[in-house]
Design a protein around this motif. Sequence first.
Motif, PDB file in Angstrom:
ATOM      1  N   ALA A 147       0.839  -1.209   0.000  1.00 44.75           N
ATOM      2  CA  ALA A 147       0.000   0.000   0.000  1.00 44.75           C
ATOM      3  C   ALA A 147       0.872   1.256   0.000  1.00 44.75           C
ATOM      4  O   ALA A 147       1.991   1.260   0.522  1.00 44.75           O
ATOM      5  N   PHE A 148       0.325   2.311  -0.574  1.00 48.25           N
ATOM      6  CA  PHE A 148       0.974   3.622  -0.614  1.00 48.25           C
ATOM      7  C   PHE A 148       0.040   4.608   0.082  1.00 48.25           C
ATOM      8  O   PHE A 148      -1.089   4.826  -0.366  1.00 48.25           O
ATOM      9  N   ILE A 149       0.493   5.190   1.180  1.00 49.77           N
ATOM     10  CA  ILE A 149      -0.322   6.150   1.931  1.00 49.77           C
ATOM     11  C   ILE A 149       0.215   7.545   1.642  1.00 49.77           C
ATOM     12  O   ILE A 149       1.274   7.937   2.134  1.00 49.77           O
ATOM     13  N   GLY A 150      -0.518   8.291   0.816  1.00 48.68           N
ATOM     14  CA  GLY A 150      -0.054   9.599   0.375  1.00 48.68           C
ATOM     15  C   GLY A 150      -0.583  10.738   1.202  1.00 48.68           C
ATOM     16  O   GLY A 150      -1.053  10.565   2.329  1.00 48.68           O
ATOM     17  N   ASP A 151      -0.507  11.921   0.642  1.00 48.13           N
ATOM     18  CA  ASP A 151      -0.850  13.142   1.357  1.00 48.13           C
ATOM     19  C   ASP A 151      -1.680  14.028   0.438  1.00 48.13           C
ATOM     20  O   ASP A 151      -1.833  13.744  -0.745  1.00 48.13           O
ATOM     21  N   ASP A 152      -2.220  15.085   0.970  1.00 48.21           N
ATOM     22  CA  ASP A 152      -2.994  16.040   0.184  1.00 48.21           C
ATOM     23  C   ASP A 152      -2.692  17.442   0.692  1.00 48.21           C
ATOM     24  O   ASP A 152      -2.518  17.624   1.900  1.00 48.21           O
ATOM     25  N   PRO A 153      -2.628  18.485  -0.162  1.00 52.84           N
ATOM     26  CA  PRO A 153      -2.828  18.409  -1.604  1.00 52.84           C
ATOM     27  C   PRO A 153      -1.681  17.690  -2.313  1.00 52.84           C
ATOM     28  O   PRO A 153      -0.640  17.441  -1.712  1.00 52.84           O
ATOM     29  N   GLU A 154      -1.885  17.370  -3.577  1.00 56.21           N
ATOM     30  CA  GLU A 154      -0.912  16.589  -4.337  1.00 56.21           C
ATOM     31  C   GLU A 154       0.215  17.482  -4.829  1.00 56.21           C
ATOM     32  O   GLU A 154       0.060  18.276  -5.741  1.00 56.21           O
ATOM     33  N   TYR A 155       1.356  17.358  -4.191  1.00 56.98           N
ATOM     34  CA  TYR A 155       2.536  18.118  -4.559  1.00 56.98           C
ATOM     35  C   TYR A 155       3.408  17.298  -5.500  1.00 56.98           C
ATOM     36  O   TYR A 155       3.287  16.078  -5.561  1.00 56.98           O
ATOM     37  N   PRO A 156       4.320  17.942  -6.203  1.00 56.08           N
ATOM     38  CA  PRO A 156       5.252  17.200  -7.058  1.00 56.08           C
ATOM     39  C   PRO A 156       6.041  16.154  -6.283  1.00 56.08           C
ATOM     40  O   PRO A 156       6.373  15.101  -6.822  1.00 56.08           O
ATOM     41  N   THR A 157       6.346  16.424  -5.006  1.00 59.04           N
ATOM     42  CA  THR A 157       7.078  15.437  -4.206  1.00 59.04           C
ATOM     43  C   THR A 157       6.279  14.151  -4.076  1.00 59.04           C
ATOM     44  O   THR A 157       6.802  13.047  -4.266  1.00 59.04           O
ATOM     45  N   ASN A 158       4.994  14.274  -3.760  1.00 60.32           N
ATOM     46  CA  ASN A 158       4.154  13.090  -3.611  1.00 60.32           C
ATOM     47  C   ASN A 158       3.948  12.390  -4.947  1.00 60.32           C
ATOM     48  O   ASN A 158       3.908  11.161  -5.016  1.00 60.32           O
ATOM     49  N   SER A 159       3.812  13.175  -6.007  1.00 57.22           N
ATOM     50  CA  SER A 159       3.650  12.583  -7.340  1.00 57.22           C
ATOM     51  C   SER A 159       4.888  11.774  -7.717  1.00 57.22           C
ATOM     52  O   SER A 159       4.787  10.677  -8.270  1.00 57.22           O
ATOM     53  N   ALA A 160       6.081  12.323  -7.411  1.00 54.20           N
ATOM     54  CA  ALA A 160       7.326  11.625  -7.738  1.00 54.20           C
ATOM     55  C   ALA A 160       7.470  10.352  -6.912  1.00 54.20           C
ATOM     56  O   ALA A 160       7.934   9.319  -7.407  1.00 54.20           O
TER      57      ALA A 160
END
Length: 359
Positions: free
Chosen positions: A196-209
Amino acid sequence: MNAEQAAGSSASRRVSLPARARITDVATRAGVSIKTVSRVVNEEQGVRDETRERVLAAIIELGFVPNTTARSLKKGGQDVIGVVIDSISDPFFASLVSVIEDLAISRDLSVVFASTGFDANREREQLHRLTGHQLCGLIVVPVAVTADELQIYRRRFPVVAVDRSREGIDSVVVDDFGAAREVTQQFISLGHRRIAFIGDDPEYPTNSARLAGFRAALDEAGIPVDDSLIVRHEHDRASMAAASARLLQRPDAPTAMLGATSRASIATIDAMRAGGSEEIAFISFGDFETADVLTPGVTCVDQDPNLIGSAAFRRLLELIDNPASEPVHIVVPTTLVPRGSGEIRPRASANEHHTGVAS
Protein backbone atom coordinates in the motif's frame (compact mmCIF):
# COMPACT_ATOMS: atom_id res chain seq x y z
CA MET A 1 12.86 6.61 -15.08
CA ASN A 2 10.90 8.88 -17.42
CA ALA A 3 12.31 11.74 -19.47
CA GLU A 4 11.39 14.31 -16.86
CA GLN A 5 13.14 12.31 -14.13
CA ALA A 6 16.20 11.85 -16.31
CA ALA A 7 16.33 15.54 -17.16
CA GLY A 8 16.06 16.46 -13.51
CA SER A 9 18.84 14.04 -12.65
CA SER A 10 21.23 15.34 -15.30
CA ALA A 11 20.58 18.94 -14.33
CA SER A 12 21.31 18.35 -10.65
CA ARG A 13 24.40 17.96 -8.57
CA ARG A 14 24.97 16.21 -5.29
CA VAL A 15 26.32 18.22 -2.40
CA SER A 16 29.17 17.52 -0.05
CA LEU A 17 29.01 19.60 3.08
CA PRO A 18 32.46 19.64 4.68
CA ALA A 19 32.66 20.68 8.30
CA ARG A 20 34.10 24.12 8.81
CA ALA A 21 34.58 26.28 11.86
CA ARG A 22 31.65 28.50 12.79
CA ILE A 23 31.50 31.65 14.86
CA THR A 24 29.87 29.58 17.62
CA ASP A 25 32.92 27.28 17.64
CA VAL A 26 35.23 30.28 18.08
CA ALA A 27 33.05 31.66 20.89
CA THR A 28 33.09 28.31 22.69
CA ARG A 29 36.85 27.87 22.33
CA ALA A 30 37.58 31.41 23.53
CA GLY A 31 34.97 31.27 26.30
CA VAL A 32 33.14 34.40 25.11
CA SER A 33 29.81 35.28 23.50
CA ILE A 34 29.09 35.22 19.76
CA LYS A 35 28.65 39.01 19.95
CA THR A 36 32.19 39.40 21.32
CA VAL A 37 33.62 37.31 18.50
CA SER A 38 31.66 39.45 16.03
CA ARG A 39 33.12 42.62 17.53
CA VAL A 40 36.66 41.28 17.24
CA VAL A 41 36.11 40.17 13.63
CA ASN A 42 34.64 43.55 12.73
CA GLU A 43 37.45 45.38 14.56
CA GLU A 44 35.01 47.17 16.84
CA GLN A 45 35.96 48.93 20.08
CA GLY A 46 34.86 47.85 23.54
CA VAL A 47 36.74 44.53 23.76
CA ARG A 48 39.54 44.13 26.29
CA ASP A 49 42.96 43.39 24.83
CA GLU A 50 43.23 40.08 26.69
CA THR A 51 39.85 38.96 25.39
CA ARG A 52 40.65 40.10 21.85
CA GLU A 53 43.88 38.10 21.85
CA ARG A 54 42.06 35.00 23.10
CA VAL A 55 39.47 35.30 20.34
CA LEU A 56 42.12 35.85 17.66
CA ALA A 57 44.03 32.80 18.91
CA ALA A 58 40.86 30.70 18.67
CA ILE A 59 40.22 31.99 15.13
CA ILE A 60 43.72 30.94 14.04
CA GLU A 61 43.55 27.60 15.83
CA LEU A 62 40.19 26.64 14.32
CA GLY A 63 40.88 28.11 10.88
CA PHE A 64 37.73 30.23 11.09
CA VAL A 65 37.00 32.35 8.02
CA PRO A 66 34.67 35.29 8.77
CA ASN A 67 31.67 35.53 6.50
CA THR A 68 32.16 38.80 4.64
CA THR A 69 28.70 38.55 3.09
CA ALA A 70 27.02 38.56 6.48
CA ARG A 71 29.20 41.48 7.62
CA SER A 72 28.32 43.58 4.59
CA LEU A 73 24.64 42.78 5.01
CA LYS A 74 24.74 43.93 8.63
CA LYS A 75 26.35 47.21 7.62
CA GLY A 76 23.69 47.69 4.96
CA GLY A 77 20.85 47.08 7.39
CA GLN A 78 19.67 43.86 5.75
CA ASP A 79 20.28 41.07 8.23
CA VAL A 80 17.07 39.03 8.00
CA ILE A 81 16.45 35.77 6.17
CA GLY A 82 12.84 34.84 5.46
CA VAL A 83 11.73 31.18 5.63
CA VAL A 84 8.34 29.94 4.42
CA ILE A 85 7.36 26.33 5.24
CA ASP A 86 4.25 24.15 5.20
CA SER A 87 3.73 23.70 8.94
CA ILE A 88 5.91 24.04 12.00
CA SER A 89 4.13 20.98 13.45
CA ASP A 90 5.63 18.80 10.71
CA PRO A 91 8.77 17.17 12.19
CA PHE A 92 10.80 17.62 9.02
CA PHE A 93 10.05 21.33 8.58
CA ALA A 94 10.46 22.08 12.29
CA SER A 95 13.97 20.61 12.09
CA LEU A 96 14.67 22.45 8.83
CA VAL A 97 13.83 25.84 10.38
CA SER A 98 15.99 25.03 13.40
CA VAL A 99 18.99 24.21 11.19
CA ILE A 100 18.62 27.40 9.14
CA GLU A 101 18.19 29.49 12.27
CA ASP A 102 21.33 28.05 13.87
CA LEU A 103 23.36 28.76 10.74
CA ALA A 104 21.98 32.30 10.52
CA ILE A 105 22.73 33.06 14.18
CA SER A 106 26.28 31.80 13.72
CA ARG A 107 26.69 34.55 11.12
CA ASP A 108 24.94 37.24 13.16
CA LEU A 109 21.82 37.11 10.97
CA SER A 110 18.18 36.85 12.00
CA VAL A 111 15.40 34.56 10.74
CA VAL A 112 11.69 35.26 10.39
CA PHE A 113 9.47 32.40 9.30
CA ALA A 114 5.87 31.86 8.25
CA SER A 115 3.79 28.77 7.56
CA THR A 116 1.34 28.22 4.73
CA GLY A 117 -0.81 25.47 6.21
CA PHE A 118 -0.80 23.88 2.73
CA ASP A 119 -3.13 26.70 1.59
CA ALA A 120 -2.42 28.64 -1.63
CA ASN A 121 -4.13 31.85 -0.52
CA ARG A 122 -2.42 31.82 2.84
CA GLU A 123 0.89 31.14 1.09
CA ARG A 124 0.61 34.32 -0.97
CA GLU A 125 -0.48 36.33 2.06
CA GLN A 126 2.46 35.06 4.09
CA LEU A 127 4.91 35.76 1.29
CA HIS A 128 3.52 39.29 0.94
CA ARG A 129 3.80 39.88 4.69
CA LEU A 130 7.26 38.37 4.99
CA THR A 131 8.75 40.16 2.02
CA GLY A 132 7.62 43.46 3.49
CA HIS A 133 10.73 43.14 5.65
CA GLN A 134 14.13 44.21 4.38
CA LEU A 135 15.20 40.66 3.58
CA CYS A 136 18.65 39.62 2.47
CA GLY A 137 17.26 36.33 1.16
CA LEU A 138 14.28 33.97 1.10
CA ILE A 139 14.08 30.19 1.55
CA VAL A 140 10.66 28.88 0.56
CA VAL A 141 8.86 25.53 0.40
CA PRO A 142 6.45 26.28 -2.48
CA VAL A 143 2.80 25.23 -2.34
CA ALA A 144 1.08 26.95 -5.25
CA VAL A 145 3.32 29.95 -5.84
CA THR A 146 4.54 29.86 -9.43
CA ALA A 147 8.02 30.26 -10.88
CA ASP A 148 6.97 33.63 -12.36
CA GLU A 149 5.85 34.88 -8.95
CA LEU A 150 9.09 33.77 -7.33
CA GLN A 151 11.05 35.50 -10.10
CA ILE A 152 9.50 38.80 -8.98
CA TYR A 153 10.91 38.27 -5.51
CA ARG A 154 14.21 37.07 -6.98
CA ARG A 155 14.74 40.47 -8.56
CA ARG A 156 14.82 41.95 -5.04
CA PHE A 157 16.82 39.30 -3.16
CA PRO A 158 18.07 35.72 -3.60
CA VAL A 159 15.44 32.96 -3.46
CA VAL A 160 16.03 29.26 -2.82
CA ALA A 161 13.21 26.71 -3.07
CA VAL A 162 13.38 23.67 -0.79
CA ASP A 163 11.68 20.27 -1.15
CA ARG A 164 9.80 21.35 -4.32
CA SER A 165 11.50 22.94 -7.27
CA ARG A 166 10.38 25.73 -9.59
CA GLU A 167 11.87 26.33 -13.04
CA GLY A 168 14.48 29.07 -13.05
CA ILE A 169 14.73 29.14 -9.25
CA ASP A 170 17.59 27.66 -7.25
CA SER A 171 16.37 24.57 -5.44
CA VAL A 172 17.42 21.95 -2.89
CA VAL A 173 15.52 18.66 -3.08
CA VAL A 174 15.92 14.92 -2.57
CA ASP A 175 15.47 12.15 -5.14
CA ASP A 176 11.82 11.42 -4.29
CA PHE A 177 11.34 9.07 -7.24
CA GLY A 178 14.49 7.05 -6.61
CA ALA A 179 13.98 6.73 -2.84
CA ALA A 180 10.37 5.55 -3.15
CA ARG A 181 11.41 3.10 -5.83
CA GLU A 182 14.16 1.73 -3.56
CA VAL A 183 11.71 1.27 -0.66
CA THR A 184 9.23 -0.59 -2.85
CA GLN A 185 11.98 -2.77 -4.28
CA GLN A 186 12.98 -3.71 -0.72
CA PHE A 187 9.42 -4.77 0.07
CA ILE A 188 9.31 -6.85 -3.11
CA SER A 189 12.67 -8.49 -2.33
CA LEU A 190 11.24 -9.64 1.02
CA GLY A 191 8.33 -11.34 -0.74
CA HIS A 192 5.61 -8.71 -0.47
CA ARG A 193 3.17 -8.40 -3.35
CA ARG A 194 0.30 -6.46 -1.78
CA ILE A 195 1.95 -3.14 -0.98
CA ALA A 196 0.00 0.00 0.00
CA PHE A 197 0.97 3.62 -0.61
CA ILE A 198 -0.32 6.15 1.93
CA GLY A 199 -0.05 9.60 0.37
CA ASP A 200 -0.85 13.14 1.36
CA ASP A 201 -2.99 16.04 0.18
CA PRO A 202 -2.83 18.41 -1.60
CA GLU A 203 -0.91 16.59 -4.34
CA TYR A 204 2.54 18.12 -4.56
CA PRO A 205 5.25 17.20 -7.06
CA THR A 206 7.08 15.44 -4.21
CA ASN A 207 4.15 13.09 -3.61
CA SER A 208 3.65 12.58 -7.34
CA ALA A 209 7.33 11.63 -7.74
CA ARG A 210 7.16 9.22 -4.79
CA LEU A 211 4.03 7.59 -6.17
CA ALA A 212 5.71 7.33 -9.59
CA GLY A 213 8.71 5.58 -7.98
CA PHE A 214 6.35 3.21 -6.17
CA ARG A 215 4.53 2.35 -9.39
CA ALA A 216 7.80 1.96 -11.33
CA ALA A 217 9.17 -0.61 -8.89
CA LEU A 218 5.97 -2.68 -9.09
CA ASP A 219 5.95 -2.46 -12.88
CA GLU A 220 9.60 -3.53 -13.13
CA ALA A 221 8.82 -6.56 -10.95
CA GLY A 222 5.79 -7.48 -13.07
CA ILE A 223 3.37 -6.83 -10.20
CA PRO A 224 0.06 -5.22 -11.25
CA VAL A 225 -0.64 -1.91 -9.49
CA ASP A 226 -3.76 -2.19 -7.33
CA ASP A 227 -5.13 1.36 -7.16
CA SER A 228 -7.35 0.38 -4.24
CA LEU A 229 -4.17 0.13 -2.14
CA ILE A 230 -3.20 3.73 -2.91
CA VAL A 231 -4.48 6.36 -0.47
CA ARG A 232 -4.52 9.92 -1.80
CA HIS A 233 -6.35 13.19 -1.32
CA GLU A 234 -6.70 12.89 2.44
CA HIS A 235 -6.49 16.24 4.21
CA ASP A 236 -5.42 15.55 7.79
CA ARG A 237 -4.00 12.99 10.18
CA ALA A 238 -7.41 11.69 11.27
CA SER A 239 -8.64 11.07 7.72
CA MET A 240 -5.36 9.43 6.72
CA ALA A 241 -5.55 7.16 9.78
CA ALA A 242 -9.14 6.23 8.90
CA ALA A 243 -8.18 5.42 5.31
CA SER A 244 -5.28 3.27 6.52
CA ALA A 245 -7.56 1.46 8.98
CA ARG A 246 -9.96 0.58 6.17
CA LEU A 247 -7.09 -1.01 4.23
CA LEU A 248 -5.96 -3.00 7.24
CA GLN A 249 -9.48 -4.32 7.88
CA ARG A 250 -9.84 -5.78 4.40
CA PRO A 251 -9.75 -9.57 3.94
CA ASP A 252 -7.02 -8.97 1.37
CA ALA A 253 -5.19 -6.39 3.49
CA PRO A 254 -1.73 -5.26 2.36
CA THR A 255 1.29 -6.98 3.89
CA ALA A 256 3.48 -3.88 3.51
CA MET A 257 2.82 -0.12 3.58
CA LEU A 258 4.79 2.95 2.52
CA GLY A 259 4.00 6.22 4.29
CA ALA A 260 4.80 8.89 1.71
CA THR A 261 5.35 11.66 4.29
CA SER A 262 6.11 11.73 7.99
CA ARG A 263 2.58 13.05 8.59
CA ALA A 264 1.04 10.17 6.62
CA SER A 265 3.33 7.74 8.41
CA ILE A 266 2.32 8.88 11.89
CA ALA A 267 -1.36 8.58 10.89
CA THR A 268 -0.79 5.07 9.51
CA ILE A 269 0.98 3.96 12.68
CA ASP A 270 -1.99 5.29 14.68
CA ALA A 271 -4.24 2.98 12.63
CA MET A 272 -1.89 0.01 12.97
CA ARG A 273 -1.66 0.35 16.74
CA ALA A 274 -5.40 0.92 17.17
CA GLY A 275 -6.24 -2.17 15.12
CA GLY A 276 -3.58 -4.41 16.65
CA SER A 277 -2.32 -5.17 13.16
CA GLU A 278 0.36 -7.84 12.90
CA GLU A 279 2.71 -8.97 10.20
CA ILE A 280 2.60 -5.57 8.47
CA ALA A 281 5.89 -4.22 7.12
CA PHE A 282 6.10 -0.45 7.20
CA ILE A 283 8.54 2.22 5.97
CA SER A 284 8.17 5.96 6.45
CA PHE A 285 9.37 8.51 3.90
CA GLY A 286 10.80 10.90 6.45
CA ASP A 287 11.96 10.38 10.02
CA PHE A 288 10.06 11.65 13.05
CA GLU A 289 10.36 11.78 16.83
CA THR A 290 9.70 8.43 18.56
CA ALA A 291 10.23 6.49 15.31
CA ASP A 292 13.24 4.78 16.84
CA VAL A 293 11.61 3.91 20.18
CA LEU A 294 8.52 2.11 18.89
CA THR A 295 8.56 -1.69 18.78
CA PRO A 296 9.75 -2.50 16.23
CA GLY A 297 11.48 0.74 15.37
CA VAL A 298 10.15 2.44 12.25
CA THR A 299 12.37 1.99 9.21
CA CYS A 300 12.56 5.29 7.35
CA VAL A 301 13.89 7.17 4.36
CA ASP A 302 15.93 9.82 6.12
CA GLN A 303 15.81 13.10 4.20
CA ASP A 304 18.22 14.77 6.58
CA PRO A 305 17.05 18.34 7.40
CA ASN A 306 20.62 19.17 8.47
CA LEU A 307 21.96 18.45 4.99
CA ILE A 308 19.03 20.10 3.24
CA GLY A 309 18.99 23.20 5.46
CA SER A 310 22.76 23.61 5.25
CA ALA A 311 22.73 23.27 1.45
CA ALA A 312 19.90 25.81 1.12
CA PHE A 313 21.58 28.30 3.45
CA ARG A 314 24.96 28.03 1.75
CA ARG A 315 23.40 28.45 -1.67
CA LEU A 316 21.61 31.55 -0.40
CA LEU A 317 24.93 33.06 0.70
CA GLU A 318 26.45 32.19 -2.68
CA LEU A 319 23.60 34.04 -4.40
CA ILE A 320 24.06 37.05 -2.15
CA ASP A 321 27.69 37.20 -3.28
CA ASN A 322 26.81 36.54 -6.92
CA PRO A 323 23.12 37.27 -7.65
CA ALA A 324 23.61 36.88 -11.40
CA SER A 325 24.75 33.25 -11.19
CA GLU A 326 22.73 30.63 -13.05
CA PRO A 327 20.16 28.71 -10.99
CA VAL A 328 21.27 25.29 -9.76
CA HIS A 329 19.22 22.23 -8.79
CA ILE A 330 20.89 20.55 -5.80
CA VAL A 331 19.92 16.96 -5.00
CA VAL A 332 20.72 15.92 -1.44
CA PRO A 333 21.07 12.15 -0.95
CA THR A 334 18.69 10.20 1.28
CA THR A 335 19.50 7.22 3.47
CA LEU A 336 17.32 4.19 4.17
CA VAL A 337 17.56 3.61 7.93
CA PRO A 338 16.58 0.03 8.93
CA ARG A 339 14.99 -0.28 12.37
CA GLY A 340 12.86 -3.41 12.10
CA SER A 341 9.45 -2.44 10.70
CA GLY A 342 10.66 -2.36 7.11
CA GLU A 343 12.33 -5.74 7.33
CA ILE A 344 9.23 -7.77 8.24
CA ARG A 345 8.41 -10.50 5.71
CA PRO A 346 4.86 -11.46 4.75
CA ARG A 347 3.52 -14.20 7.00
CA ALA A 348 3.49 -16.82 4.24
CA SER A 349 7.27 -16.51 3.76
CA ALA A 350 8.29 -15.70 7.33
CA ASN A 351 10.24 -18.24 9.32
CA GLU A 352 9.27 -16.80 12.67
CA HIS A 353 6.61 -14.66 14.22
CA HIS A 354 6.93 -10.89 13.75
CA THR A 355 4.81 -8.24 15.41
CA GLY A 356 3.59 -4.98 13.90
CA VAL A 357 4.38 -1.49 15.15
CA ALA A 358 3.40 -1.03 18.77
CA SER A 359 4.46 1.11 21.68
